[in-house]
Scaffold this motif. Structure first.
Motif, PDB file in Angstrom:
ATOM      1  N   PRO A  39       0.419  -0.783  -0.131  1.00  0.00           N
ATOM      2  CA  PRO A  39      -0.115   0.013   0.134  1.00  0.00           C
ATOM      3  C   PRO A  39       1.078   1.074  -0.269  1.00  0.00           C
ATOM      4  N   THR A  40       2.223   0.760   0.386  1.00  0.00           N
ATOM      5  CA  THR A  40       2.933   2.749   0.656  1.00  0.00           C
ATOM      6  C   THR A  40       4.676   1.892  -0.437  1.00  0.00           C
ATOM      7  N   GLY A  41       4.684   2.782  -1.000  1.00  0.00           N
ATOM      8  CA  GLY A  41       5.754   2.699  -1.730  1.00  0.00           C
ATOM      9  C   GLY A  41       7.375   3.011  -1.146  1.00  0.00           C
ATOM     10  N   ASP A  42       8.694   2.804  -1.862  1.00  0.00           N
ATOM     11  CA  ASP A  42       9.863   2.785  -1.758  1.00  0.00           C
ATOM     12  C   ASP A  42      10.702   4.586  -1.864  1.00  0.00           C
ATOM     13  N   PRO A  43      10.384   5.054  -0.777  1.00  0.00           N
ATOM     14  CA  PRO A  43      11.193   6.210  -0.644  1.00  0.00           C
ATOM     15  C   PRO A  43      11.814   6.236  -2.390  1.00  0.00           C
ATOM     16  N   SER A  44      13.364   5.770  -1.648  1.00  0.00           N
ATOM     17  CA  SER A  44      14.266   5.440  -2.296  1.00  0.00           C
ATOM     18  C   SER A  44      14.321   4.721  -3.868  1.00  0.00           C
ATOM     19  N   ALA A  45      13.257   4.390  -3.989  1.00  0.00           N
ATOM     20  CA  ALA A  45      12.655   3.694  -5.776  1.00  0.00           C
ATOM     21  C   ALA A  45      13.268   4.592  -6.340  1.00  0.00           C
ATOM     22  N   THR A  46      14.050   3.875  -7.754  1.00  0.00           N
ATOM     23  CA  THR A  46      13.697   5.053  -8.625  1.00  0.00           C
ATOM     24  C   THR A  46      13.013   4.859  -9.740  1.00  0.00           C
ATOM     25  N   VAL A  47      12.253   3.503  -9.779  1.00  0.00           N
ATOM     26  CA  VAL A  47      10.806   3.380 -10.843  1.00  0.00           C
ATOM     27  C   VAL A  47       9.920   2.864  -9.495  1.00  0.00           C
ATOM     28  N   TRP A  48       8.926   3.190  -9.683  1.00  0.00           N
ATOM     29  CA  TRP A  48       7.427   2.618  -9.128  1.00  0.00           C
ATOM     30  C   TRP A  48       6.384   2.785 -10.431  1.00  0.00           C
ATOM     31  N   PHE A  49       5.653   1.316 -10.236  1.00  0.00           N
ATOM     32  CA  PHE A  49       4.617   1.378 -10.379  1.00  0.00           C
ATOM     33  C   PHE A  49       3.265   1.056 -10.103  1.00  0.00           C
ATOM     34  N   MET A  50       2.401   1.637 -10.522  1.00  0.00           N
ATOM     35  CA  MET A  50       0.949   2.598  -9.470  1.00  0.00           C
ATOM     36  C   MET A  50       0.220   2.675 -10.900  1.00  0.00           C
ATOM     37  N   PRO A  51      -0.577   1.150 -10.713  1.00  0.00           N
ATOM     38  CA  PRO A  51      -2.297   0.995 -12.122  1.00  0.00           C
ATOM     39  C   PRO A  51      -2.914   2.349 -11.223  1.00  0.00           C
ATOM     40  N   SER A  52      -3.320   2.607 -10.016  1.00  0.00           N
ATOM     41  CA  SER A  52      -4.070   3.801  -8.938  1.00  0.00           C
ATOM     42  C   SER A  52      -3.551   4.361  -9.455  1.00  0.00           C
ATOM     43  N   PHE A  53      -4.048   5.256  -8.850  1.00  0.00           N
ATOM     44  CA  PHE A  53      -3.594   6.210  -7.439  1.00  0.00           C
ATOM     45  C   PHE A  53      -5.088   7.693  -7.051  1.00  0.00           C
ATOM     46  N   THR A  54      -4.648   8.629  -6.570  1.00  0.00           N
ATOM     47  CA  THR A  54      -5.532  10.128  -6.125  1.00  0.00           C
ATOM     48  C   THR A  54      -4.771  10.548  -6.674  1.00  0.00           C
ATOM     49  N   ASN A  55      -5.961  12.068  -7.062  1.00  0.00           N
ATOM     50  CA  ASN A  55      -4.599  13.710  -7.560  1.00  0.00           C
ATOM     51  C   ASN A  55      -4.495  13.835  -6.226  1.00  0.00           C
ATOM     52  N   GLY A  56      -4.434  13.682  -4.857  1.00  0.00           N
ATOM     53  CA  GLY A  56      -2.490  13.963  -4.444  1.00  0.00           C
ATOM     54  C   GLY A  56      -1.480  13.208  -4.698  1.00  0.00           C
ATOM     55  N   GLN A  57      -1.925  12.051  -4.901  1.00  0.00           N
ATOM     56  CA  GLN A  57      -0.507  11.514  -5.270  1.00  0.00           C
ATOM     57  C   GLN A  57      -0.491  11.462  -6.460  1.00  0.00           C
ATOM     58  N   LYS A  58      -1.251  12.014  -7.245  1.00  0.00           N
ATOM     59  CA  LYS A  58      -0.930  12.355  -9.234  1.00  0.00           C
ATOM     60  C   LYS A  58      -0.129  13.564  -8.439  1.00  0.00           C
ATOM     61  N   GLU A  59      -0.510  14.537  -8.255  1.00  0.00           N
ATOM     62  CA  GLU A  59       0.414  15.944  -8.197  1.00  0.00           C
ATOM     63  C   GLU A  59       1.956  15.817  -7.288  1.00  0.00           C
ATOM     64  N   ALA A  60       2.068  14.918  -7.118  1.00  0.00           N
ATOM     65  CA  ALA A  60       3.334  14.513  -5.835  1.00  0.00           C
ATOM     66  C   ALA A  60       4.625  13.456  -6.885  1.00  0.00           C
ATOM     67  N   LEU A  61       3.548  12.908  -8.010  1.00  0.00           N
ATOM     68  CA  LEU A  61       4.369  12.050  -8.889  1.00  0.00           C
ATOM     69  C   LEU A  61       4.737  13.403  -9.539  1.00  0.00           C
ATOM     70  N   LEU A  62       4.560  13.804 -10.433  1.00  0.00           N
ATOM     71  CA  LEU A  62       4.529  14.430 -11.419  1.00  0.00           C
ATOM     72  C   LEU A  62       5.167  15.421 -10.887  1.00  0.00           C
ATOM     73  N   LYS A  63       5.483  15.675  -9.746  1.00  0.00           N
ATOM     74  CA  LYS A  63       6.471  16.663  -9.396  1.00  0.00           C
ATOM     75  C   LYS A  63       7.977  16.319  -9.234  1.00  0.00           C
ATOM     76  N   ARG A  64       7.496  14.684  -8.903  1.00  0.00           N
ATOM     77  CA  ARG A  64       8.839  14.203  -8.358  1.00  0.00           C
ATOM     78  C   ARG A  64       9.673  13.635 -10.091  1.00  0.00           C
ATOM     79  N   CYS A  65       8.760  13.100 -11.064  1.00  0.00           N
ATOM     80  CA  CYS A  65       8.725  12.828 -12.548  1.00  0.00           C
ATOM     81  C   CYS A  65       9.847  13.429 -13.183  1.00  0.00           C
ATOM     82  N   VAL A  66      10.800  12.903 -13.982  1.00  0.00           N
ATOM     83  CA  VAL A  66      11.189  13.243 -15.312  1.00  0.00           C
ATOM     84  C   VAL A  66      10.338  13.125 -15.958  1.00  0.00           C
ATOM     85  N   CYS A  67       9.690  12.256 -17.123  1.00  0.00           N
ATOM     86  CA  CYS A  67       8.297  12.101 -17.583  1.00  0.00           C
ATOM     87  C   CYS A  67       7.751  11.436 -17.068  1.00  0.00           C
TER      88      CYS A  67
END
Length: 170
Positions: free
Chosen positions: A33-61
């Motif tokens: 249910p929670t990810g590993d903050p040190s992971a380089t690649v995350w597989f997330m088939p579904s996520f909340t809007n808040g998670q999407k926002e956080a992921l978009l801020k941290r991702c390269v592409c």
């Protein structure tokens, strides 16, 4: 040859909500249910809007892999956050992603996607910044509120003119 993330030296994790109906198979077999903050690649088939926002801020592409998608809001959201998009060269991404400028359009082939991703992540910071800026500029110019308002206004005016012409001919 397709390498799995850990074979290529990436640390990875899979994230699924405890009540998710998505089968826990393949890379999702060890999903938590929670990810590993040190992971380089995350597989997330579904996520909340808040998670999407956080992921978009941290991702390269953002990788967008559907083929024949009618439009797809995901590339627009990514570019609105200054994130380049790697997408299939079909459907909506052909309209939203400028190949080589705001991301890369690829045939639906894992090797082509891998090559595009490598090109993007191995480019220098100046090139990455240029692509990120181009993504935001493009999405704002083509899909922003002002552009949308102008297009809607043109549609309404053309409909009003068509009604006036029809009324004159009756």
């Amino acid at each position: 040859m397709l390498l799995l993330p850990w074979q290529a030296g990436f640390s990875w994790c899979a994230v699924l909500a405890p009540d998710s109906q998505i089968p826990r198979q393949g890379v999702l077999a060890s999903a938590k249910p929670t990810g590993d903050p040190s992971a380089t690649v995350w597989f997330m088939p579904s996520f909340t809007n808040g998670q999407k926002e956080a992921l978009l801020k941290r991702c390269v592409c953002v990788v967008y892999s559907p083929t024949g998608e009618h439009f797809g809001i995901v590339p627009i959201e990514a570019m609105a956050c200054s994130r380049p998009v790697v997408a299939c060269d079909s459907g909506g991404p052909r309209e939203s992603v400028l190949d080589g400028q705001t991301g890369y359009l690829c045939p639906p082939d894992e090797n082509e996607f891998a090559d595009a991703l490598f090109k993007l992540v191995s480019s220098n910071s100046t090139e990455q910044t240029k692509m990120r800026n181009a993504a935001l500029e493009h999405v704002t110019a083509k899909f922003g509120f002002e552009q949308f308002g102008q297009q809607l206004n043109q549609i309404v005016l053309s409909m009003a003119c068509a009604d006036q012409e029809r009324d004159k001919s009756e």
